[in-house]
Write a protein that holds these residues in place. Structure first.
Motif, PDB file in Angstrom:
ATOM      1  N   THR A  81       0.435  -1.182   0.176  1.00 28.27           N
ATOM      2  CA  THR A  81      -0.438   0.235   0.020  1.00 28.27           C
ATOM      3  C   THR A  81       0.626   1.453   0.063  1.00 28.27           C
ATOM      4  OG1 THR A  81      -0.320   0.269   2.426  1.00 28.27           O
ATOM      5  CG2 THR A  81      -1.756  -1.115   1.676  1.00 28.27           C
ATOM      6  N   PRO A  82       0.128   2.508  -0.797  1.00 28.94           N
ATOM      7  CA  PRO A  82       0.815   3.577  -0.377  1.00 28.94           C
ATOM      8  C   PRO A  82       1.402   4.356   0.580  1.00 28.94           C
ATOM      9  CG  PRO A  82      -0.693   3.427  -2.229  1.00 28.94           C
ATOM     10  CD  PRO A  82      -0.707   2.669  -1.035  1.00 28.94           C
ATOM     11  N   GLU A  83       0.560   3.839   1.622  1.00 31.81           N
ATOM     12  CA  GLU A  83       0.893   4.479   2.890  1.00 31.81           C
ATOM     13  C   GLU A  83       1.447   3.422   3.919  1.00 31.81           C
ATOM     14  OE1 GLU A  83      -3.331   4.955   1.740  1.00 31.81           O
ATOM     15  OE2 GLU A  83      -2.024   3.196   1.856  1.00 31.81           O
ATOM     16  N   GLY A  84       1.718   2.209   4.009  1.00 32.27           N
ATOM     17  CA  GLY A  84       3.525   1.468   4.284  1.00 32.27           C
ATOM     18  C   GLY A  84       4.423   1.398   3.408  1.00 32.27           C
ATOM     19  N   GLN A  85       4.101   1.900   2.332  1.00 30.44           N
ATOM     20  CA  GLN A  85       5.494   2.659   1.636  1.00 30.44           C
ATOM     21  C   GLN A  85       6.241   3.792   1.819  1.00 30.44           C
ATOM     22  OE1 GLN A  85       4.459   2.121  -2.479  1.00 30.44           O
ATOM     23  NE2 GLN A  85       4.311   0.166  -2.228  1.00 30.44           N
ATOM     24  N   ASP A  86       5.092   5.069   1.861  1.00 26.50           N
ATOM     25  CA  ASP A  86       5.553   6.566   3.002  1.00 26.50           C
ATOM     26  C   ASP A  86       6.283   5.520   4.177  1.00 26.50           C
ATOM     27  OD1 ASP A  86       5.463   9.376   3.042  1.00 26.50           O
ATOM     28  OD2 ASP A  86       3.968   8.946   4.475  1.00 26.50           O
ATOM     29  N   MET A  87       5.553   5.151   5.067  1.00 27.23           N
ATOM     30  CA  MET A  87       5.782   5.220   6.555  1.00 27.23           C
ATOM     31  C   MET A  87       7.216   4.072   6.615  1.00 27.23           C
ATOM     32  SD  MET A  87       5.621   5.241   9.558  1.00 27.23           S
ATOM     33  CE  MET A  87       3.564   5.195  10.037  1.00 27.23           C
ATOM     34  N   ALA A  88       7.498   3.038   5.636  1.00 31.83           N
ATOM     35  CA  ALA A  88       9.238   2.815   5.435  1.00 31.83           C
ATOM     36  C   ALA A  88      10.056   3.007   5.786  1.00 31.83           C
ATOM     37  CB  ALA A  88       8.576   1.798   4.556  1.00 31.83           C
ATOM     38  N   ARG A  89       9.618   4.460   4.066  1.00 31.33           N
ATOM     39  CA  ARG A  89      10.324   5.343   3.661  1.00 31.33           C
ATOM     40  C   ARG A  89      11.212   6.962   4.833  1.00 31.33           C
ATOM     41  NH1 ARG A  89       8.569   4.229  -1.344  1.00 31.33           N
ATOM     42  NH2 ARG A  89       6.202   5.636  -0.883  1.00 31.33           N
ATOM     43  N   GLN A  90      10.078   6.757   6.213  1.00 35.41           N
ATOM     44  CA  GLN A  90       9.923   7.563   7.014  1.00 35.41           C
ATOM     45  C   GLN A  90      10.627   6.782   8.041  1.00 35.41           C
ATOM     46  OE1 GLN A  90       6.814   9.680   8.932  1.00 35.41           O
ATOM     47  NE2 GLN A  90       5.372   9.339   7.019  1.00 35.41           N
ATOM     48  N   LEU A  91      10.896   5.786   8.016  1.00 35.53           N
ATOM     49  CA  LEU A  91      12.017   5.428   9.253  1.00 35.53           C
ATOM     50  C   LEU A  91      13.073   5.012   8.376  1.00 35.53           C
ATOM     51  CD1 LEU A  91       9.544   2.522  10.345  1.00 35.53           C
ATOM     52  CD2 LEU A  91      10.089   4.366  11.573  1.00 35.53           C
ATOM     53  N   VAL A  92      13.643   4.787   6.847  1.00 34.64           N
ATOM     54  CA  VAL A  92      14.795   5.029   6.402  1.00 34.64           C
ATOM     55  C   VAL A  92      15.447   5.663   6.146  1.00 34.64           C
ATOM     56  CG1 VAL A  92      15.450   5.044   3.954  1.00 34.64           C
ATOM     57  CG2 VAL A  92      14.438   2.774   4.205  1.00 34.64           C
ATOM     58  N   ALA A  93      14.783   7.010   6.609  1.00 34.60           N
ATOM     59  CA  ALA A  93      15.347   8.366   6.563  1.00 34.60           C
ATOM     60  C   ALA A  93      16.248   8.445   7.741  1.00 34.60           C
ATOM     61  CB  ALA A  93      14.322   9.872   6.550  1.00 34.60           C
ATOM     62  N   LYS A  94      15.794   7.738   9.032  1.00 36.65           N
ATOM     63  CA  LYS A  94      16.247   7.616  10.142  1.00 36.65           C
ATOM     64  C   LYS A  94      17.488   6.275  10.800  1.00 36.65           C
ATOM     65  CE  LYS A  94      13.758  11.067  11.723  1.00 36.65           C
ATOM     66  NZ  LYS A  94      14.837  12.676  12.304  1.00 36.65           N
ATOM     67  N   ALA A  95      17.768   5.553   9.850  1.00 33.20           N
ATOM     68  CA  ALA A  95      18.269   4.107   9.675  1.00 33.20           C
ATOM     69  C   ALA A  95      19.582   4.709   9.131  1.00 33.20           C
ATOM     70  CB  ALA A  95      17.819   2.732   8.798  1.00 33.20           C
ATOM     71  N   ASP A  96      20.393   3.621  10.023  1.00 32.48           N
ATOM     72  CA  ASP A  96      21.901   3.284   9.573  1.00 32.48           C
ATOM     73  C   ASP A  96      21.771   2.264   8.326  1.00 32.48           C
ATOM     74  OD1 ASP A  96      23.443   5.529  11.467  1.00 32.48           O
ATOM     75  OD2 ASP A  96      21.989   3.768  12.392  1.00 32.48           O
ATOM     76  N   VAL A  97      21.054   1.117   8.642  1.00 32.09           N
ATOM     77  CA  VAL A  97      21.273  -0.176   8.145  1.00 32.09           C
ATOM     78  C   VAL A  97      19.060  -0.655   7.325  1.00 32.09           C
ATOM     79  CG1 VAL A  97      22.064  -2.826   8.435  1.00 32.09           C
ATOM     80  CG2 VAL A  97      23.394  -1.270   9.365  1.00 32.09           C
ATOM     81  N   LEU A  98      19.811  -1.283   6.271  1.00 31.60           N
ATOM     82  CA  LEU A  98      18.262  -1.653   5.656  1.00 31.60           C
ATOM     83  C   LEU A  98      18.928  -2.705   5.630  1.00 31.60           C
ATOM     84  CD1 LEU A  98      15.627  -0.179   3.918  1.00 31.60           C
ATOM     85  CD2 LEU A  98      16.714  -2.832   3.291  1.00 31.60           C
ATOM     86  N   VAL A  99      18.665  -4.056   6.288  1.00 38.12           N
ATOM     87  CA  VAL A  99      18.692  -5.548   5.399  1.00 38.12           C
ATOM     88  C   VAL A  99      17.470  -5.820   4.979  1.00 38.12           C
ATOM     89  CG1 VAL A  99      19.190  -8.096   6.090  1.00 38.12           C
ATOM     90  CG2 VAL A  99      20.122  -6.331   7.778  1.00 38.12           C
ATOM     91  N   GLN A 100      17.503  -6.714   3.635  1.00 38.99           N
ATOM     92  CA  GLN A 100      16.245  -6.861   3.022  1.00 38.99           C
ATOM     93  C   GLN A 100      15.987  -8.558   1.650  1.00 38.99           C
ATOM     94  OE1 GLN A 100      15.086  -7.161  -0.330  1.00 38.99           O
ATOM     95  NE2 GLN A 100      17.211  -6.253  -1.332  1.00 38.99           N
ATOM     96  N   ASN A 101      15.423  -9.032   1.694  1.00 38.56           N
ATOM     97  CA  ASN A 101      16.108 -10.617   1.193  1.00 38.56           C
ATOM     98  C   ASN A 101      14.807 -10.694  -0.367  1.00 38.56           C
ATOM     99  OD1 ASN A 101      14.083 -11.159   3.261  1.00 38.56           O
ATOM    100  ND2 ASN A 101      15.299 -13.373   3.211  1.00 38.56           N
ATOM    101  N   PHE A 102      14.194  -9.605  -0.344  1.00 38.57           N
ATOM    102  CA  PHE A 102      12.581 -10.257  -1.628  1.00 38.57           C
ATOM    103  C   PHE A 102      13.661 -10.359  -2.925  1.00 38.57           C
ATOM    104  CE2 PHE A 102      10.838  -7.044   1.446  1.00 38.57           C
ATOM    105  CZ  PHE A 102       9.130  -6.890   1.381  1.00 38.57           C
ATOM    106  N   LYS A 103      13.060 -10.760  -3.789  1.00 31.95           N
ATOM    107  CA  LYS A 103      13.525 -11.556  -5.086  1.00 31.95           C
ATOM    108  C   LYS A 103      13.728  -9.866  -5.169  1.00 31.95           C
ATOM    109  CE  LYS A 103      10.451 -14.783  -5.807  1.00 31.95           C
ATOM    110  NZ  LYS A 103       9.403 -15.960  -6.186  1.00 31.95           N
ATOM    111  N   THR A 104      14.775 -10.347  -6.414  1.00 34.87           N
ATOM    112  CA  THR A 104      15.658  -8.964  -7.226  1.00 34.87           C
ATOM    113  C   THR A 104      14.534  -8.307  -7.704  1.00 34.87           C
ATOM    114  OG1 THR A 104      17.720 -10.471  -7.650  1.00 34.87           O
ATOM    115  CG2 THR A 104      16.750  -8.667  -8.427  1.00 34.87           C
ATOM    116  N   GLY A 105      14.578  -7.270  -7.608  1.00 31.74           N
ATOM    117  CA  GLY A 105      13.102  -6.433  -8.054  1.00 31.74           C
ATOM    118  C   GLY A 105      12.208  -6.003  -7.275  1.00 31.74           C
ATOM    119  N   GLY A 106      12.055  -6.844  -6.343  1.00 34.56           N
ATOM    120  CA  GLY A 106      11.201  -6.506  -5.380  1.00 34.56           C
ATOM    121  C   GLY A 106      10.505  -5.481  -4.581  1.00 34.56           C
TER     122      GLY A 106
END
Length: 387
Positions: A81-106
Motif C-alpha cells: 500500500t502507498p501508506e505502508g511504503q510512505d511509513m517505510a521511507r520515513q523510517l529509512v530516513a532515520k536508519a543506518d542499515v537496511l536488510v532485505q531479501n526480497f526477490k531481485t526487483g521486489g
C-alpha cells in the motif's frame, strides 16, 4: 553488559530488517546482539514466514522464528500500500542499515530499492540477500538453502563413501550467508565513518554455499573430480573422527604429530604405533590409514569412554563425548556458559532463547529483548524513531 561496562559496540545504530526466514534475519540479529536498535518490518497478517514453522510459542512466535529474532522490535506494515511504503521511507530516513531479501526487483517495485532510498538517506548501508548473483541470468530465481546445498556441491561432500547426496542437519548455507552479511555490514559501517556515505552490500546464497566447500572445493579442483567421502573422518588428518569406545562413541581429533605420539604412548599404551615409520607424520598416517585405524579401533573399543577421555585429556589430546542435542543444551557446560536464557513472554509466561555467542571484555552480550510478537512494538518504534 553491566552498568559499569563501556556499553555495546553498536549502541545508537538503527537497523531496519525487511527480511524473512533465516539469512537476512540472522544478519540483523547479529547487529542487534552488538547493541543496534533493530526494527523488524513484517506483513500485518502473515509476518515472517517462520512464525508458522517449528513449534508454536505463544500466539505469533515459534521455535524457528525465535532462533533468528532476539534483540529486535516488530512493526507491521503493508508494503503493498502507498501508506505502508510512505511509513517505510520515513523510517529509512532515520536508519543506518537496511536488510532485505526480497526477490531481485521486489523492493524496487515498492519504491524501496537501494538507488531510490539512497536519495533519501545517502548514509544508508543497504543489504540485499538473494539466492543468486543479482547481476546474472538467475537473478530472479528464489534461493532456498536445500537447493543451494545441492547446486554448490555441498550435498555431494557429506556422508559415507557410496552414500547418496546428504544435506547438513541445519540450514548451513543460510546461516553462513547471514553471518557473512553481518561482517560486510560492519565493514561498510566502519568505512562510512571515514567517507560519510553508505554502501550497497549484495550477498548471494550460492556464493556463500560455494565458499563453505573450502579445502574440499580446492581438492576437487586439484584432482579434477570429486574427492572421496570420509563421513565423520577427515580427508587429511588421521586419526580424526568418531570412534566406538566400549560403552559409547568418543570423538578424537589428533591435530599434530606430538599429539599422536602422546595418544599412542600415554593414553593407549601402544608406543609401537608411535615408533612405526609409517605413522610418524600426518601425511604418512593419511597414506597408511588402512593399516593404522584397525589398531586404534581395537585399543579404543576395549576401554570405557570416561576412562579414555580422562587419559586423553590428561595427555592434551582433543577429545570429547558425543551428546544428543537436548543433552548438549542442558549440559553443565552450557549452563555455566549462560548459553540458554529464560525470557518473559506475555502469553507463554516464559520462553527459552539462545544467548549470543559473543563475549566482550569477559562478558557475554545480553539478550536485551526476547523475540517480538507480531507488530507489538509499533507505538514504541514510532515514538523513538519518528517522535
Amino acid at each position: 553488559m553491566t552498568a559499569t561496562s563501556p556499553g555495546l559496540p553498536l549502541a545508537g545504530v538503527r537497523v531496519l530488517d525487511f527480511s524473512r526466514v533465516l539469512a537476512g534475519p540472522l544478519c540483523a540479529q547479529v547487529l542487534g546482539d552488538f547493541g543496534a536498535d533493530v526494527v523488524k518490518i513484517e506483513h500485518p497478517q502473515r509476518g515472517d514466514d517462520t512464525r508458522d514453522w517449528g513449534i508454536r510459542v505463544g500466539k505469533t512466535e515459534t521455535t524457528y522464528f525465535n532462533s533468528m529474532n532476539r534483540n529486535k522490535r516488530s512493526i507491521a506494515l503493508d508494503l503493498a500500500t502507498p501508506e505502508g511504503q510512505d511509513m517505510a521511507r520515513q523510517l529509512v530516513a532515520k536508519a543506518d542499515v537496511l536488510v532485505q531479501n526480497f526477490k531481485t526487483g521486489g523492493m524496487e517495485k515498492m519504491g524501496l530499492g537501494y538507488e531510490q532510498l539512497r536519495a533519501i538517506n545517502p548514509r544508508l548501508v543497504y543489504v540485499s540477500v538473494t539466492g543468486y548473483n543479482r547481476g546474472g541470468p538467475e537473478a530472479k530465481r528464489p534461493g532456498y538453502d536445500l537447493v543451494i546445498q545441492g547446486q554448490a556441491g555441498i550435498m555431494a561432500m557429506n556422508g559415507e563413501e557410496g552414500q547418496g547426496p546428504l544435506k547438513f542437519g541445519i540450514a548451513a548455507v543460510d546461516l553462513m550467508t547471514g553471518m557473512a552479511s553481518a561482517q560486510a555490514v560492519l565493514a561498510a559501517l566502519y568505512q562510512r565513518e571515514k567517507t560519510g556515505t553508505g554502501r550497497h552490500v549484495e550477498m548471494a546464497l550460492y556464493d556463500c554455499g560455494l565458499m563453505i566447500t573450502a579445502y574440499s572445493g580446492l581438492e576437487a579442483l586439484h584432482l579434477g573430480e570429486d574427492p572421496p567421502k570420509y563421513g565423520n573422518a577427515h580427508p587429511s588428518i588421521v586419526p580424526y573422527g568418531v570412534f566406538d569406545a566400549a560403552d559409547g562413541p568418543v570423538i578424537i581429533s589428533v591435530g599434530n604429530n606430538a599429539q599422536f605420539e602422546r595418544l599412542c604412548v600415554d593414553a593407549l599404551q601402544r608406543p609401537d604405533l608411535a615408533a612405526d615409520e609409517r605413522f610418524k607424520t600426518n601425511l604418512g598416517r593419511g597414506q597408511n590409514r588402512a593399516a593404522l585405524l584397525p589398531e586404534l579401533y581395537k585399543e579404543i573399543g576395549s576401554r570405557p569412554r570416561d576412562q579414555l577421555i580422562a587419559a586423553m585429556s590428561k595427555a592434551g589430546i582433543p577429545c570429547g563425548e558425543v551428546l544428543g542435542l537436548h543433552e548438549a543444551l542442558t549440559s553443565q557446560r552450557t549452563r555455566e556458559g549462560g548459553l540458554v536464557t529464560e525470557q518473559p513472554h506475555p502469553v507463554a509466561g516464559t520462553t527459552q532463547v539462545l544467548a549470543p555467542p559473543y563475549r566482550i571484555d569477559g562478558e557475554r552480550l545480553p539478550v536485551r529483548r526476547p523475540p517480538p510478537q507480531l507488530g507489538a512494538d509499533r507505538d514504541s518504534v514510532l515514538r523513538d524513531w519518528l517522535g
